[in-house]
Design an enzyme around this catalytic site. Structure first.
Site, PDB file in Angstrom:
ATOM      1  N   GLU A   1       8.694   8.820   1.114  1.00  0.00           N
ATOM      2  CA  GLU A   1       7.781   8.571   0.002  1.00  0.00           C
ATOM      3  C   GLU A   1       6.828   9.744  -0.231  1.00  0.00           C
ATOM      4  O   GLU A   1       6.510  10.082  -1.370  1.00  0.00           O
ATOM      5  CB  GLU A   1       6.981   7.297   0.252  1.00  0.00           C
TER       6      GLU A   1
ATOM      7  N   CYS B   1       7.344  -0.474  -1.018  1.00  0.00           N
ATOM      8  CA  CYS B   1       7.667  -1.857  -0.713  1.00  0.00           C
ATOM      9  C   CYS B   1       7.486  -2.754  -1.921  1.00  0.00           C
ATOM     10  O   CYS B   1       7.963  -3.878  -1.941  1.00  0.00           O
ATOM     11  CB  CYS B   1       6.804  -2.353   0.443  1.00  0.00           C
TER      12      CYS B   1
ATOM     13  N   SER C   1       0.822  -1.208   0.000  1.00  0.00           N
ATOM     14  CA  SER C   1       0.000   0.000   0.000  1.00  0.00           C
ATOM     15  C   SER C   1       0.853   1.254   0.000  1.00  0.00           C
ATOM     16  O   SER C   1       0.358   2.345  -0.262  1.00  0.00           O
ATOM     17  CB  SER C   1      -0.909   0.010   1.234  1.00  0.00           C
ATOM     18  N   CYS C   2       2.143   1.113   0.307  1.00  0.00           N
ATOM     19  CA  CYS C   2       2.983   2.302   0.429  1.00  0.00           C
ATOM     20  C   CYS C   2       3.599   2.708  -0.893  1.00  0.00           C
ATOM     21  O   CYS C   2       4.083   3.821  -1.032  1.00  0.00           O
ATOM     22  CB  CYS C   2       4.091   2.076   1.458  1.00  0.00           C
ATOM     23  N   GLY C   3       3.627   1.809  -1.881  1.00  0.00           N
ATOM     24  CA  GLY C   3       4.189   2.171  -3.167  1.00  0.00           C
ATOM     25  C   GLY C   3       5.683   1.990  -3.238  1.00  0.00           C
ATOM     26  O   GLY C   3       6.252   1.945  -4.323  1.00  0.00           O
TER      27      GLY C   3
END
Length: 212
Positions: free
Chosen positions: A156, A111, A107-109
């Protein structure tokens, strides 16, 4: 922790430069038998345990003996983060399924990235002549906007703001060390602890104007 210099500003118009600290944030590239499978953002330390836990959560290993060794890889041309390589003890890896699941579950983009080089994407630095005034209202297009964050500021968030050309990011909490470094290099103004009548300006304070 990482030491930084910040400008403490209040609504009365006074500002002072003081020493501060931020939580250190760096990327960790996880490799399995020499093959990159993921990059995670973390505070450095206990990287071997983090890599092992990641492989357990992804279903690559089920038992302690499935992992023979977790070793730190020597730095190459990358100065931003660390790399660990996991040597398995006979576990069979479905590489296609593993990398596809990491991308889809992230969901973090970040990982979902499979190498540190892919994390540090190149975007043009923001222009430095724009300043924020309390009287400004219409901030179109996107490079005339500011980004307000309700929590802490990670690397991020700063990178995504830069991708959109946003020159100023402000948050009610603290930024990470990597967020500060990235904002400084990218020409972005980074504000933390924006609460009540005070704030900390970590990078490029020249973009801010206080009320008369």
């Amino acid at each position: 922790m990482a030491e930084v210099r910040v400008h403490k500003v209040n609504t009365a118009g006074s500002a002072s430069e003081v020493a501060d600290v931020t939580a250190r944030e760096e990327p960790l590239e996880i490799r399995v038998e020499g093959r990159s499978v993921a990059v995670v953002m973390r505070t450095p330390g206990h990287d071997e345990e983090l890599a092992s836990g990641f492989l357990v959560s992804e279903g690559v290993v089920q038992k302690p003996r499935d992992i023979l060794e977790v070793s730190q890889c020597p730095s190459t041309n990358n100065e931003h983060g660390n790399i660990v390589d996991v040597l398995l003890g006979g576990a069979v890896v479905n590489w296609e399924s593993l990398t596809r699941h990491v991308f889809s579950a992230s969901s973090c983009g970040l990982c979902g990235k499979t190498s540190i080089e892919s994390v540090f994407q190149q975007f043009p630095a923001v222009k430095g002549e724009w300043q924020v005034s309390p009287k400004q209202r219409d901030l179109l297009p996107l490079d005339r906007h500011i980004l307000l964050v309700s929590g802490r500021v990670s690397f991020e968030i700063i990178q995504k703001a830069l991708a959109g050309g946003i020159p100023l990011v402000a948050a009610i909490s603290a930024p990470s060390s990597l967020a500060v470094d990235f904002a400084q290099e990218a020409g972005q103004t980074l504000v933390g602890f924006l609460r009540g009548e005070t704030m900390n300006v970590y990078t490029h304070p020249q973009r801010l104007k206080t009320a008369p």
